[in-house]
Write a protein that holds these residues in place. Sequence first.
Motif: not given
Lengths: 358, 308
Positions: B14, B46, B50, B54-57, B75, B78-79, B83, B85, B87, B89
């Motif tokens: 990334k 982090t 992520r 799938g929170l970041l490509a 998707e 995620k199911r 996760y 975080t 911080r 959230s």
Amino acid sequence: MRRDRLTFGMIIGIPVVQLMLFGYAINGDPKHLPTAVLLADSSQYGRSMLSALKNSDYFHFVRKLHNEAEAETALARGEVQFIVTIPENFSRSLLRGDKPTILIEADATDPSATGNAIASLRTLLASALQHDLKGPLGFLAGSDGPINLRVHARYNPEGISQYNIVPGLMGVVLTMTMVMITGLAITRERERGTMENLLSMPTRPLEVLLGKIIPYIFVGYIQAGLILTAARFLFHVPMAGSIPLLLLVASVFIAANLAMGITFSTLAKNQLQAVQMTFFFFLPSLLLSGFMFPFRGMPDWAQVIGELLPLTHFLRIIRGILLKGNGFEEVILQLWQIVLFAVVVLTIGVKRYRKTLD
Amino acid sequence: MTDNVVIDVRGMTKRFGALTAVNGIDLQVRQGEVYGFLGPNGSGKTTFIRMLCGLLAADAGEGTCLDFDVIRESESIKRQVGYMTQRFSFYEDLSIIENLDFVARMYGVSNRRAAVHESIERLGLAGRQKQLAGELSGGWKQRLALAACLIHNPRLLLLDEPTAGVDPKARRDFWEQIHELAGQGLTFLISTHYMDEAERCDRLAYLSYGNLLTSGTAAEVIAGAQLTTWLASGPNLQVIARQLRTKPGVGQAVAFGARLHVSGTEALRLEQAIAPFRTEPYSWQQINPGLEDVFIHLMGNSKDNYQA
Ligand SMILES: Nc1ncnc2c1ncn2[C@@H]1O[C@H](COP(=O)(O)OP(=O)(O)OP(=O)(O)O)[C@@H](O)[C@H]1O
Ligand SMILES: [Mg+2]
């Protein structure tokens, strides 16, 4: 501030837009108002009357009508501002000295749109026939003119501006608050960090956006109810049409504004930007919708922008329902444009909704 | 073997502009494992986590997470992932129970009320369920976050510094719970800065500047570093530490309270370097290096690589 181009754009953009709107778009003395004629007598004198109206700056002939019913619809839908009726046997009565009556019906929901035009009528018509009625016919001109003029200020005969403004206020308040409420929705999630959590769950963009819109429709209803109550009991605004119909329309209008807000929210990088966008939307809504200034007083480009705004259509609907007693057939002509707006805006929002954090 | 690998990714990368936050990381995590993710601030922990959910490509990389394609099927991932975080959230203006209910609804948990109730019981949040999340103390926020992560019965938990700012007892309880859940077959990837937590992990990975420097069990990681460590005790250790650091053969001289750990990769030169200091009032003994010695060593090296 160098990092935040949008803020910079706003600082330049807002004065420019204000200048454009106040300097060019707004006109307290609307001219070229669309007028339809119901001409039952097509004699020379009738035509003279019409050309006199045409030559004034106020009336712009757009249609010929064939009967009363057509006239009624055109006025109810707000397609025309005035209807001029030249009765049967106009010329004959005129020549006999019977002082025939010309009927001018005005859509007076917004008294300021028609006031000046109506004021100009009497002198206009008196001079209209001066040219025709010379020589032997001169006696017809008489001391108080050759014809009778009857002006019907429809829907708001006393010209009470509150009747126009108070219902309009409902639209304005809803625009301001609803766009603002959802305008912050997504940016707030981003700034509080809850977005990361939300995105880590299997949610669909449309789901999230609708989830943000739907609860606020009820908030909008509270406001709408408040203003309607005030309109009824404090300002005695007539309520000629169906209130359930109005509430139905209001829900669509509220949803459209919420959709606009949520879309701003997906476009904005932070809350400040979202607020700026909201303001940028609110300003033209206020000025170009026909709320503060007569819609038809604006130049074409401003009217085109105005036609895009949901508030413009909502104002026509609410004034139509309350003052004109309009029903579903008239309402739907404006309503579909609000629906279209909501769908387009929400689609942009869904497209722009970022499913990742970057 | 492959069918009980839960995370199996290669070359995950990334970039944020010119910065490569995660640089071609390979990682395998087996089912039921508690996998520790370590590295200094900004090393990309982090960011890597992520990308997994799938929170970041990812800019590059391939592989599977829970048998789904890590790039294309986020998707579905995620199911089945919980996760947590780094911080906090959750919605601070909602109560504990409302937050849990919201999460359960987002995952479409069947029999939601029971699930929410059960997770409140399990985490000992019962007395506080009506309290607003924003009013909770740090430790209780962590508990709420963990409860929320577990509500949809995930197979994999990605916990990003779950115990930062949590008191020692609560941390111990937390880790007991994690090992219990791992025993039931859940897999954990946990990032942490605490050495005692690192030692509780089945396996570890150490990141620095986006690079994976080492991975394996604690013993493997320590052995892999090929470090020799001497322990010195005595007065004014700071003074000799400063002198030792300039000597060839001394990789690092780190104070641990009233002791000094002096380490280097070349045993012989290290011994030569410390020889002049092996006098009264100091006492010296060679020890097995700990994880912390190894991590400090790795961090020092990677900085050199980075700056070169
Ligand atoms: N959205 C972003 N945009 C730009 N740079 C980012 C972004 N997120 C992280 N970074 C950078 O990527 C690098 C890795 O950050 P990351 O948060 O993954 O580190 P970390 O290992 O989790 O650190 P910590 O222990 O402090 O939590 C850092 O240098 C950080 O500044
Ligand atoms: Mg981090």
